[in-house]
Motif scaffolding. Sequence first.
Motif, mmCIF file in Angstrom:
data_model
loop_
_atom_site.group_PDB
_atom_site.id
_atom_site.type_symbol
_atom_site.label_atom_id
_atom_site.label_comp_id
_atom_site.label_asym_id
_atom_site.label_seq_id
_atom_site.Cartn_x
_atom_site.Cartn_y
_atom_site.Cartn_z
ATOM 1 N N SER A 22 0.838 -1.197 0.000
ATOM 2 C CA SER A 22 0.000 0.000 0.000
ATOM 3 C C SER A 22 0.869 1.241 0.000
ATOM 4 O O SER A 22 2.030 1.209 0.413
ATOM 5 N N GLU A 23 0.293 2.353 -0.455
ATOM 6 C CA GLU A 23 1.053 3.588 -0.651
ATOM 7 C C GLU A 23 1.381 4.314 0.651
ATOM 8 O O GLU A 23 2.096 5.318 0.630
ATOM 9 N N ASP A 24 0.857 3.832 1.772
ATOM 10 C CA ASP A 24 1.197 4.458 3.058
ATOM 11 C C ASP A 24 2.075 3.558 3.922
ATOM 12 O O ASP A 24 2.291 3.824 5.099
ATOM 13 N N ASP A 25 2.603 2.492 3.306
ATOM 14 C CA ASP A 25 3.389 1.512 4.068
ATOM 15 C C ASP A 25 4.871 1.880 4.016
ATOM 16 O O ASP A 25 5.675 1.265 3.324
ATOM 17 N N TYR A 26 5.219 2.930 4.784
ATOM 18 C CA TYR A 26 6.608 3.389 4.798
ATOM 19 C C TYR A 26 7.552 2.305 5.290
ATOM 20 O O TYR A 26 8.652 2.118 4.770
ATOM 21 N N ALA A 27 7.098 1.587 6.344
ATOM 22 C CA ALA A 27 7.975 0.611 7.000
ATOM 23 C C ALA A 27 8.386 -0.498 6.033
ATOM 24 O O ALA A 27 9.554 -0.894 5.982
ATOM 25 N N THR A 28 7.432 -1.000 5.262
ATOM 26 C CA THR A 28 7.751 -2.075 4.324
ATOM 27 C C THR A 28 8.661 -1.584 3.211
ATOM 28 O O THR A 28 9.574 -2.286 2.776
ATOM 29 N N GLN A 29 8.439 -0.343 2.751
ATOM 30 C CA GLN A 29 9.318 0.182 1.708
ATOM 31 C C GLN A 29 10.756 0.292 2.209
ATOM 32 O O GLN A 29 11.703 -0.071 1.494
ATOM 33 N N MET A 30 10.927 0.772 3.440
ATOM 34 C CA MET A 30 12.276 0.859 4.004
ATOM 35 C C MET A 30 12.892 -0.524 4.149
ATOM 36 O O MET A 30 14.070 -0.732 3.858
ATOM 37 N N SER A 31 12.072 -1.497 4.594
ATOM 38 C CA SER A 31 12.561 -2.867 4.749
ATOM 39 C C SER A 31 12.987 -3.453 3.404
ATOM 40 O O SER A 31 14.014 -4.146 3.308
ATOM 41 N N MET A 32 12.212 -3.175 2.359
ATOM 42 C CA MET A 32 12.561 -3.671 1.022
ATOM 43 C C MET A 32 13.869 -3.070 0.533
ATOM 44 O O MET A 32 14.687 -3.755 -0.090
ATOM 45 N N MET A 33 14.070 -1.789 0.824
ATOM 46 C CA MET A 33 15.321 -1.155 0.411
ATOM 47 C C MET A 33 16.501 -1.762 1.164
ATOM 48 O O MET A 33 17.568 -2.004 0.582
ATOM 49 N N GLU A 34 16.302 -2.042 2.436
ATOM 50 C CA GLU A 34 17.362 -2.685 3.217
ATOM 51 C C GLU A 34 17.645 -4.089 2.684
ATOM 52 O O GLU A 34 18.801 -4.533 2.659
ATOM 53 N N ASP A 35 16.586 -4.799 2.234
ATOM 54 C CA ASP A 35 16.777 -6.121 1.624
ATOM 55 C C ASP A 35 17.622 -6.016 0.353
ATOM 56 O O ASP A 35 18.485 -6.870 0.094
ATOM 57 N N MET A 36 17.376 -4.981 -0.437
ATOM 58 C CA MET A 36 18.167 -4.783 -1.653
ATOM 59 C C MET A 36 19.629 -4.536 -1.319
ATOM 60 O O MET A 36 20.529 -5.044 -2.000
ATOM 61 N N ILE A 37 19.864 -3.761 -0.264
ATOM 62 C CA ILE A 37 21.243 -3.472 0.151
ATOM 63 C C ILE A 37 21.929 -4.756 0.593
ATOM 64 O O ILE A 37 23.067 -5.045 0.199
ATOM 65 N N THR A 38 21.222 -5.559 1.402
ATOM 66 C CA THR A 38 21.770 -6.841 1.877
ATOM 67 C C THR A 38 22.042 -7.785 0.711
ATOM 68 O O THR A 38 23.029 -8.523 0.704
ATOM 69 N N ARG A 39 21.180 -7.742 -0.283
ATOM 70 C CA ARG A 39 21.310 -8.602 -1.462
ATOM 71 C C ARG A 39 22.524 -8.215 -2.308
ATOM 72 O O ARG A 39 23.014 -8.995 -3.109
ATOM 73 N N GLY A 40 22.977 -6.962 -2.135
ATOM 74 C CA GLY A 40 24.166 -6.517 -2.849
ATOM 75 C C GLY A 40 23.896 -6.034 -4.254
ATOM 76 O O GLY A 40 24.720 -6.242 -5.156
ATOM 77 N N VAL A 41 22.744 -5.374 -4.453
ATOM 78 C CA VAL A 41 22.462 -4.839 -5.784
ATOM 79 C C VAL A 41 23.526 -3.802 -6.157
ATOM 80 O O VAL A 41 24.169 -3.202 -5.298
ATOM 81 N N ALA A 42 23.688 -3.600 -7.461
ATOM 82 C CA ALA A 42 24.717 -2.663 -7.934
ATOM 83 C C ALA A 42 24.304 -1.216 -7.746
ATOM 84 O O ALA A 42 25.152 -0.329 -7.598
ATOM 85 N N GLY A 43 23.004 -0.956 -7.773
ATOM 86 C CA GLY A 43 22.473 0.389 -7.599
ATOM 87 C C GLY A 43 20.992 0.308 -7.296
ATOM 88 O O GLY A 43 20.366 -0.742 -7.488
#
Length: 305
Positions: A62-83
């Motif tokens: 949902s568009e008001d789910d700040y917490a999940t969006q932050m968690s997803m970004m942290e997952d991307m960082i952990t995954r080691g994406v290039a950008g």
Amino acid sequence: MKKLLCTLLAMLMLLSGVSAMAAEIGFLSPAMTSPFYASCIEGGTPVATAYGYDLLTMAPPSEDDYATQMSMMEDMITRGVAGICVCGINLDALIPAIKKANEAGIPVVMFNTITEIEGAEVYAYSGYNQYNGGAKIADWVNEQTGGTAKVAIIEGLPSDYTTQRMGGFVDRCAEAYPGIEVVATQPGDWVRETGMNAAMDMLQAHPEINVIYGLSDEMALGAVQACKQLNREDIICVGLDGNPNAMESVKAGELDATLDCGPVAIGANAVMAVIEAIDGVERTEKVIEAETTVVDITLVDEFLK
């Protein structure tokens, strides 16, 4: 048998190495409520592919789910994406996650905004001038109504997006069109059904309304549904995004206009910018701005092409 096993193991290691070579670029949207974000992905995917990257797309429910969006970004960082390309639900709320990407050496590009943030490093911003977009819609409403209108605005969730899109319209009317009056505003949360309910509430409370401006296409399409249910199809409904379904509605004579914001170009520019960041290209201008156009029945065929 031992020799065969060694050969198979070597082949598996080789295949694993080939797979690992396909680096990923994270593409993080708000919820996929609006087709706008699908169009951004449509623009970004071939650019990533052309440069040998996979586009890893994520979005919270949902568009008001700040917490999940932050968690997803942290997952991307952990995954080691290039950008990472990200459109923040709330720009300030996203700063801690962008800082984590900075610390991990992962470049970040923000899309669907040109509002620069403080407190974290963003390589580039791919978007359009939402304030000016709101002003363009005010210009169009003035032309359609001869300078006299009672307007209802369906707001999105509290955010910079709502502030800019609404502020551009309201300020332009105050400066140039004194006969255009905003008589009601109500949140629609970027969702069609909520936008429909907001439109119905405002129309019932203010029957003099003759223009509804939805700060997104989905909410504006909800307003179209509300007008049908209340037999008020004489009301001008205008949205903002330039989504394909909104264009089709304009073509069908339902939605009166939408602001085309170039979502395909915004997605392509965001991915191209993050690839440049990965390659160490230095930018002198952080903002990559897409053109905007109010599309009504006179222009819709050109944009549907």
